[in-house]
Design an enzyme around this catalytic site. Structure first.
Site, mmCIF file in Angstrom:
data_model
loop_
_atom_site.group_PDB
_atom_site.id
_atom_site.type_symbol
_atom_site.label_atom_id
_atom_site.label_comp_id
_atom_site.label_asym_id
_atom_site.label_seq_id
_atom_site.Cartn_x
_atom_site.Cartn_y
_atom_site.Cartn_z
ATOM 1 N N SER A 160 9.290 4.427 -4.340
ATOM 2 C CA SER A 160 9.526 5.525 -5.747
ATOM 3 C C SER A 160 9.557 4.940 -6.738
ATOM 4 O O SER A 160 10.212 6.123 -7.946
ATOM 5 C CB SER A 160 10.309 6.780 -4.527
ATOM 6 N N GLY A 175 7.308 0.505 5.541
ATOM 7 C CA GLY A 175 8.121 -0.889 6.492
ATOM 8 C C GLY A 175 7.979 -1.514 5.261
ATOM 9 O O GLY A 175 9.227 -2.589 5.309
#
Length: 461
Positions: free
Chosen positions: A63, A309
């Site tokens: 993000s 992950g």
């Protein structure tokens, strides 16, 4: 020896040990101060292949991509083709949410600072073609409008996919190409990838997940859907290239060969747009793309990322010309973040990293009647109950994307913290006690919303 040199020597010596301590397969770090950059890497890119991480390795930034998408949009503001306070419909006439009247009032600015009001955790696989973002935005017609545009903060991935689509329309080219032409090239970035076809040309990290104390295992996929690229599904790079992007933002928008972004837009992105409730690590306020942290010693901007992950962290102290980023591929990265950022920010910027929320000494809330009930979103259903002893419990059931990424049903006790904000008695898989804020009123004296960085609306009558 300068302080930056001391940090460099410490990272070279200590980073491999920290990875072992926190069971992080691999990581890379870069620190900049006064225009100088140092970097370090350790561990492996994948436990399956054993390929070693180095300072040129690419990790997902997740993000943090939202700051890049905002920067692309602000370039259009500089050119006079985008108005932040115009309705999104001005540029995307087809844009709709389930509440067409509210959707018509959403502005471009509101997309950038997570106050547009519609539910934001919609991820849809619309293929790998150049029209994937367009198709994704077209699927938002059934997304619930949780609150009036501009009313409050609720972290929103889908809003940045809409913003990315605005960029595509005004540039008349796919989002990936906009990244390359308007940021990668003018910033002279060499170890960066907008997607897997570029990442494969470099040493690219693979995400890892772990369950119930097992060793981290490689994820079955490298990234989320391409349709979510503007929100953070695809962009990967080495830490040094991420700090080159940051350097443009701390240098008044100037790149190696001239202005990439105007100084006015750089300043606008760092100005407070909305204040945040107690959300733990998200920040104290939000600007345009940037999270804003009011820390002991000064104001810091930054962003984090949580791709599949992997985990990415970025903090910038513009007034001290200091920036640090940590990119990891699994394990328990938060203590690693605290160790590295705590030292770097303290020694280079005289800024103290605050402790994460914790329930030490906390007890069950005295009156939990306001909180009891079920709150729902597209990814979670959370039911708050009270037992015969007066203890308050949260049962959290994953839905949609949360199931896809391996989340499980949990039952956790909630303890009093600050006012109407409670904290879990036990940490989540990241080691965090995420504050749970109960806000608003449903007309019957009960909270209307549960705020965990994202808004969940009360689902029971």
């Amino acid at each position: 020896m300068s302080r930056l040199d001391e940090i460099d020597a410490w990272l070279v010596e200590r980073l491999p040990q920290l990875l072992v301590e926190h069971r992080v397969p691999g990581a890379a770090v870069a620190v900049s101060s006064g225009g100088e950059v140092i970097d370090a890497a350790a561990g492996v890119l994948s436990t399956a292949t054993g390929v070693e991480a180095n300072t040129d390795s690419l990790f997902h930034i997740g993000s943090i991509t939202k700051v890049w998408t905002t920067t692309l949009a602000m370039q259009l503001v500089d050119e006079g083709t985008l108005d932040l306070d115009a309705a999104v419909l001005t540029y995307l006439p087809e844009f709709r949410t389930s509440d067409s009247a509210a959707g018509a009032r959403i502005t471009v600015r509101q997309l950038m600072c997570h106050v547009s009001g519609f539910e934001g955790d919609l991820f849809s696989d619309t293929g790998t073609g150049d029209d994937c973002v367009e198709k994704h935005v077209a699927r938002l017609t059934e997304v619930p409008q949780l609150f009036e545009p501009g009313e409050m903060f609720s972290y929103n991935n889908a809003a940045f996919n809409v913003l990315g689509r605005v960029v595509e329309v005004l540039r008349n080219r796919p989002y990936d190409e906009c990244l390359r032409e308007y940021l990668f090239t003018p910033l002279h970035l060499t170890h960066v990838a907008a997607g897997p076809y570029e990442a494969i040309l470099h040493r690219a990290a693979v995400g890892h997940i772990q369950r119930d104390g097992d060793e981290p295992q490689p994820t079955p996929v490298w990234a989320l859907e391409r349709s979510a690229a503007p929100a953070g599904a695809m962009l990967a790079m080495r830490p040094r290239d991420l700090l080159a992007f940051v350097r443009m933002h701390t240098n008044g928008g100037a790149g190696p060969e001239g202005q990439v972004l105007s100084a006015a837009s750089v300043k606008a992105m760092q100005q407070r747009q909305v204040e945040l409730p107690d959300t733990g690590r998200l920040g104290d306020a939000w600007g345009l793309g940037w999270a804003i942290f009011d820390l002991p010693g000064g104001q810091v901007i930054g962003h984090d990322g949580s791709p599949i992950g992997q985990a990415a962290f970025l903090r910038v102290v513009p007034g001290r010309d200091v920036a640090v980023t940590l990119l990891t591929n699994g394990g328990n990265p938060l203590p690693l973040y605290a160790d590295i950022f705590g030292r770097v920010l303290r020694e280079l910027a005289d800024v103290e990293l605050p402790a994460s929320p914790a329930p030490e000494g906390a007890a069950p809330p005295q009156d939990a009647s306001r909180y009891l009930g079920t709150y729902s979103s597209s990814v979670w259903e959370i039911t708050v109950t009270r037992d015969d002893d007066g203890r308050v419990w949260m049962r959290r059931v994953p839905k949609g994307l949360a199931i896809e990424i391996g989340k499980r049903i949990e039952r956790v006790e909630l303890l009093a913290w600050r006012g109407d904000t409670l904290v879990p008695a036990t940490p989540d898989e990241r080691g965090l006690h995420i504050p749970h804020g109960f806000i608003g009123d449903d007309g019957a004296g009960r909270a209307r919303y549960l705020h965990i960085g994202r808004i969940l609306r009360r689902a029971d009558a």
